[in-house]
Motif scaffolding. Structure first.
Motif, short mmCIF file in Angstrom:
data_model
loop_
_atom_site.label_atom_id
_atom_site.label_comp_id
_atom_site.label_asym_id
_atom_site.label_seq_id
_atom_site.Cartn_x
_atom_site.Cartn_y
_atom_site.Cartn_z
N VAL A 1 33.97 44.04 24.58
CA VAL A 1 34.38 42.77 23.97
C VAL A 1 35.31 41.99 24.89
CG1 VAL A 1 34.08 43.62 21.63
CG2 VAL A 1 36.29 43.94 22.77
N ALA A 2 35.83 42.63 25.94
CA ALA A 2 36.75 41.93 26.83
C ALA A 2 36.03 40.79 27.54
CB ALA A 2 37.32 42.90 27.87
N PRO A 3 36.66 39.61 27.64
CA PRO A 3 36.02 38.47 28.31
C PRO A 3 36.09 38.62 29.83
CG PRO A 3 38.22 37.87 27.60
CD PRO A 3 37.98 39.28 27.12
N VAL A 4 35.21 39.46 30.39
CA VAL A 4 35.31 39.75 31.82
C VAL A 4 34.65 38.69 32.67
CG1 VAL A 4 35.49 42.23 31.45
CG2 VAL A 4 33.23 41.20 31.76
N HIS A 5 33.75 37.90 32.10
CA HIS A 5 33.05 36.88 32.89
C HIS A 5 33.60 35.50 32.54
CE1 HIS A 5 30.05 40.26 32.81
NE2 HIS A 5 30.13 40.01 34.10
N ASN A 6 34.60 35.09 33.31
CA ASN A 6 35.26 33.81 33.09
C ASN A 6 34.72 32.75 34.05
OD1 ASN A 6 37.77 34.52 31.20
ND2 ASN A 6 37.47 36.19 32.65
N ASP A 7 34.84 31.50 33.62
CA ASP A 7 34.47 30.39 34.49
C ASP A 7 35.65 29.43 34.52
OD1 ASP A 7 33.39 28.36 35.93
OD2 ASP A 7 31.76 27.90 34.54
N THR A 8 36.53 29.67 35.51
CA THR A 8 37.73 28.84 35.63
C THR A 8 37.51 27.67 36.58
OG1 THR A 8 38.63 30.12 37.48
CG2 THR A 8 39.16 30.88 35.24
N MET B 1 39.47 46.44 33.98
CA MET B 1 40.37 47.59 34.08
C MET B 1 41.14 47.79 32.77
SD MET B 1 39.88 48.90 37.06
CE MET B 1 39.48 48.53 38.77
N ALA B 2 41.58 46.71 32.16
CA ALA B 2 42.29 46.81 30.89
C ALA B 2 41.38 47.37 29.80
CB ALA B 2 42.83 45.43 30.48
N HIS B 3 40.14 46.91 29.78
CA HIS B 3 39.20 47.41 28.78
C HIS B 3 38.96 48.90 28.96
CE1 HIS B 3 35.80 47.57 26.08
NE2 HIS B 3 35.01 47.97 27.05
N TRP B 4 38.73 49.33 30.19
CA TRP B 4 38.52 50.76 30.45
C TRP B 4 39.76 51.58 30.12
CZ3 TRP B 4 35.81 50.27 35.88
CH2 TRP B 4 34.44 50.09 35.69
N GLY B 5 40.93 51.05 30.44
CA GLY B 5 42.15 51.83 30.28
C GLY B 5 42.71 51.83 28.88
N LEU C 1 43.32 53.00 37.03
CA LEU C 1 42.92 51.81 36.29
C LEU C 1 44.03 50.77 36.17
CD1 LEU C 1 40.80 53.38 33.41
CD2 LEU C 1 39.98 52.17 35.44
N GLN C 2 45.26 51.15 36.53
CA GLN C 2 46.34 50.18 36.47
C GLN C 2 46.22 49.20 37.62
OE1 GLN C 2 48.52 49.99 33.95
NE2 GLN C 2 47.46 51.71 33.00
N ILE C 3 46.13 47.94 37.29
CA ILE C 3 46.04 46.92 38.33
C ILE C 3 46.82 45.70 37.87
CG2 ILE C 3 43.86 45.98 37.45
CD1 ILE C 3 43.08 45.42 40.41
N SER C 4 47.75 45.25 38.69
CA SER C 4 48.55 44.09 38.33
C SER C 4 47.77 42.81 38.66
CB SER C 4 49.86 44.09 39.12
OG SER C 4 49.60 43.93 40.51
#
Length: 204
Positions: A80-87, A102-106, A181-184
């Motif tokens: 459900v995470a919005p991983v495909h953004n169009d900015t 990474m947030a979704h997996w973690g 999976l932690q990524i800033s």
């Protein structure tokens, strides 16, 4: 029970077929998802899903050839995470893809599920084929990030969008499989910058 009253086996037999019965399909997927939430991958089996969904094992195996195929569909339903953004900017889109994936997996059980799927694919040919098909679908979807960059003139016209998506996914998978999976936001931006700038059109 009278001769007009159906029993559970009657219902199960009616659900068996190459065409999916939407209600039975939904019950199976909901049962599979509930089992994953309650017990993780360790408590997941086709037998347990069949009992929970009140469906026959032949039905499940007809629609999903093995546990990995069913897990992949449940995993995809949970994305459900919005991983495909169009900015409007390719570097930002790539950085957000990594941050959200990474947030979704973690933060959910999805990372554990996908690690199991990858592991199963190393020892089982049917699982490997299911993962191959899923990976191809994901590359096509994630490749749209790079296609948009080409269309906007940010990226060179000879960039292979799906190959770029595979490179991006390869980074994410490597992090998943090594438990990092932690990524800033800063690190995601750095990864995006180092990857994308080799794809930039002249003068960008």
């Amino acid at each position: 029970m009278t001769q007009h009253e159906p029993d559970d086996s009657d219902e199960r037999r009616r659900s068996i077929g190459s065409r999916r019965n939407p209600q039975t399909q939904q019950a199976i997927l909901e049962a599979a998802e509930a089992l994953l939430i309650e017990g993780g991958v360790a408590g997941f089996s086709i037998e347990a899903v069949a009992r929970r969904a009140r469906a026959g094992k032949p039905t499940i195996y007809r629609w999903w050839p093995n546990k990995t195929a069913l897990l992949l569909e449940v995993y995809h339903r949970q994305k459900v995470a919005p991983v495909h953004n169009d900015t409007g900017k390719i570097e930002t889109d790539v950085a957000l893809f990594l941050t959200h994936l990474m947030a979704h997996w973690g933060n959910t059980g999805a990372g554990q599920v996908f690690r199991f799927i990858v592991a199963e694919a190393q020892r089982d040919a049917v699982a490997a084929e299911a993962l191959r098909r899923y990976g191809a679908e994901r590359r096509a979807q994630t490749g749209k990030i790079f296609t948009r960059g080409i269309e906007r003139g940010e990226l060179r016209g000879d960039v292979d969008a799906e190959l770029a998506a595979e490179i991006l996914s390869g980074f994410a998978w490597q992090r998943l499989l090594t438990g990092r999976l932690q990524i800033s936001a800063e690190e995601a931006s750095q990864v995006a910058r180092q990857m994308v700038r080799g794809l930039l059109a002249p003068g960008r």
